[in-house]
Design a protein around this motif. Structure first.
Motif, mmCIF file in Angstrom:
data_model
loop_
_atom_site.group_PDB
_atom_site.id
_atom_site.type_symbol
_atom_site.label_atom_id
_atom_site.label_comp_id
_atom_site.label_asym_id
_atom_site.label_seq_id
_atom_site.Cartn_x
_atom_site.Cartn_y
_atom_site.Cartn_z
ATOM 1 N N GLU A 1 -8.041 15.523 -9.568
ATOM 2 C CA GLU A 1 -6.937 14.546 -9.172
ATOM 3 C C GLU A 1 -6.820 13.092 -9.694
ATOM 4 N N ALA A 2 -8.251 12.619 -9.554
ATOM 5 C CA ALA A 2 -8.370 11.272 -9.926
ATOM 6 C C ALA A 2 -8.138 10.988 -11.628
ATOM 7 N N GLN A 3 -8.629 12.084 -12.154
ATOM 8 C CA GLN A 3 -8.181 11.933 -13.848
ATOM 9 C C GLN A 3 -6.653 12.144 -14.050
ATOM 10 N N ALA A 4 -6.290 12.991 -13.243
ATOM 11 C CA ALA A 4 -4.936 13.275 -13.437
ATOM 12 C C ALA A 4 -4.024 11.898 -13.219
ATOM 13 N N GLU B 1 -8.400 6.007 -3.287
ATOM 14 C CA GLU B 1 -9.203 7.052 -3.311
ATOM 15 C C GLU B 1 -8.563 8.237 -3.554
ATOM 16 N N MET B 2 -8.718 9.351 -4.507
ATOM 17 C CA MET B 2 -8.208 10.677 -4.658
ATOM 18 C C MET B 2 -9.080 11.639 -4.036
ATOM 19 N N SER B 3 -8.780 12.670 -3.500
ATOM 20 C CA SER B 3 -9.575 13.719 -2.988
ATOM 21 C C SER B 3 -10.514 14.382 -3.665
ATOM 22 N N THR B 4 -10.208 14.493 -5.209
ATOM 23 C CA THR B 4 -11.572 15.192 -6.104
ATOM 24 C C THR B 4 -11.190 14.421 -7.492
ATOM 25 N N GLU B 5 -12.322 14.816 -8.076
ATOM 26 C CA GLU B 5 -12.189 14.274 -9.410
ATOM 27 C C GLU B 5 -11.267 14.547 -10.489
ATOM 28 N N GLN C 1 1.709 11.889 -6.183
ATOM 29 C CA GLN C 1 2.162 12.804 -7.146
ATOM 30 C C GLN C 1 1.278 13.400 -7.954
ATOM 31 N N TYR C 2 0.026 13.203 -7.873
ATOM 32 C CA TYR C 2 -1.115 13.725 -8.643
ATOM 33 C C TYR C 2 -2.118 14.210 -7.535
ATOM 34 N N GLY C 3 -1.825 14.227 -6.347
ATOM 35 C CA GLY C 3 -2.824 15.174 -5.585
ATOM 36 C C GLY C 3 -2.748 14.193 -4.133
ATOM 37 N N THR C 4 -4.214 14.641 -3.301
ATOM 38 C CA THR C 4 -4.059 13.904 -2.280
ATOM 39 C C THR C 4 -4.713 12.697 -2.193
ATOM 40 N N VAL C 5 -3.985 11.730 -1.488
ATOM 41 C CA VAL C 5 -4.564 10.287 -1.482
ATOM 42 C C VAL C 5 -5.390 10.091 -0.238
ATOM 43 N N GLU C 6 -6.685 9.888 -0.326
ATOM 44 C CA GLU C 6 -7.318 9.620 0.702
ATOM 45 C C GLU C 6 -7.359 8.451 1.490
ATOM 46 N N GLU D 1 0.982 -1.282 -0.157
ATOM 47 C CA GLU D 1 0.059 -0.109 0.259
ATOM 48 C C GLU D 1 0.820 1.161 -0.040
ATOM 49 N N ASP D 2 1.842 1.322 0.642
ATOM 50 C CA ASP D 2 2.822 2.458 0.646
ATOM 51 C C ASP D 2 3.443 2.654 -0.611
ATOM 52 N N ASN D 3 3.621 1.810 -1.393
ATOM 53 C CA ASN D 3 4.190 1.821 -3.013
ATOM 54 C C ASN D 3 3.044 2.530 -3.826
ATOM 55 N N LEU D 4 1.821 2.247 -3.579
ATOM 56 C CA LEU D 4 0.555 2.799 -4.158
ATOM 57 C C LEU D 4 0.491 4.486 -3.914
ATOM 58 N N ARG D 5 0.777 4.334 -2.550
ATOM 59 C CA ARG D 5 0.481 5.798 -1.920
ATOM 60 C C ARG D 5 1.300 6.895 -2.534
ATOM 61 N N THR D 6 2.797 6.239 -2.448
ATOM 62 C CA THR D 6 3.821 7.158 -3.005
ATOM 63 C C THR D 6 3.433 7.391 -4.473
ATOM 64 N N LEU D 7 3.007 6.711 -5.429
ATOM 65 C CA LEU D 7 3.089 6.815 -6.664
ATOM 66 C C LEU D 7 1.761 7.732 -6.876
#
Length: 89
Positions: A56-59, A50-54, A25-30, A16-22
């Motif tokens: 950030e998710a698209q990015a 789960e990203m905090s905004t739409e 880079q594109y925004g806040t990971v919830e 999970e830490d690997n995914l959080r780090t990756l």
């Protein structure tokens, strides 16, 4: 509003830490969750971020889909709602 992403084709050695780090880079990971087998505890090779905004998710989708993570080309897209199962008693 937070947006959940499906991340597939994960290496069984991805944590999970690997995914959080990756994805950070594109925004806040919830939240980050790698799905594991309930009997063995081993990864099933997919998870959710789960990203905090739409936006950030698209990015994150554009930036991570088909990229290499721990030796595997990951697949990233919007998570679909889990279909409701009816009791068949």
């Amino acid at each position: 509003m937070a947006k959940k992403l499906y991340v597939g084709n994960l290496s069984y050695n991805t944590y999970e830490d690997n995914l959080r780090t990756l994805f950070s880079q594109y925004g806040t990971v919830e939240s980050v969750k790698i799905i594991t087998d309930r009997d063995t505890g081993n990864s099933k090779g997919f998870g959710f971020v789960e990203m905090s905004t739409e936006e950030e998710a698209q990015a994150a989708i554009r930036g991570t889909n088909s990229t290499d993570l721990d030796g595997r080309s990951i697949k990233v897209n919007e998570a679909m709602d889990k279909p409701r199962r009816e009791n068949r008693w």
